[in-house]
Design a protein around this motif. Structure first.
Motif: not given
Ligand SMILES: [Zn+2]
Length: 87
Positions: A64, A79-80, A49, A62, A72, A75-77
Motif C-alpha cells: 500500500h 493494512r487496514d 509487517d 499486501v 507492505c 494481510s489486508e487486515e
C-alpha cells in the motif's frame, strides 16, 4: 555383471549431479527467483509487517502506498489496522 552394476551406479550419480547442477543454474524455483531478476527481484525478499511484526515474502504481502512511501503488510487486515492508526 559387476561391471554393469558399477556402470549403472556411475550413470545414476551423474544424473543426480546433473539434476543438482541444473537446479543451481536456475531451473529450480528458488534459483529462478534469484537468477531471473529481470521481472521482480524483490518478490522473495523477506520483510516485516509493521503492524503485527510477522515476517513474510514480499510477493505474499499486501502493498500500500502512503504519502509516496510503499509499505507492505502480511494481510489486508494489518493494512487496514495501519490505515486506521495513521489516518
Ligand atoms: Zn500482519
Amino acid at each position: 555383471m559387476i561391471k554393469l552394476l558399477f556402470f549403472c551406479v556411475i550413470v545414476y550419480c551423474g544424473y543426480k549431479i546433473l539434476q543438482t547442477a541444473l537446479k543451481t543454474v536456475g531451473f529450480g524455483e528458488a534459483g529462478q527467483a534469484q537468477m531471473n531478476g529481470n521481472h521482480d527481484n524483490t518478490a522473495n525478499v523477506m520483510i516485516q509487517d509493521p503492524v503485527c511484526g510477522v515476517y513474510f515474502a514480499r510477493k505474499d504481502g499486501v502493498s500500500h502506498r502512503i504519502g509516496g512511501k510503499e509499505l507492505c503488510f502480511c494481510s489486508e487486515e494489518c493494512r487496514d489496522q495501519y490505515m486506521l492508526a495513521h489516518e
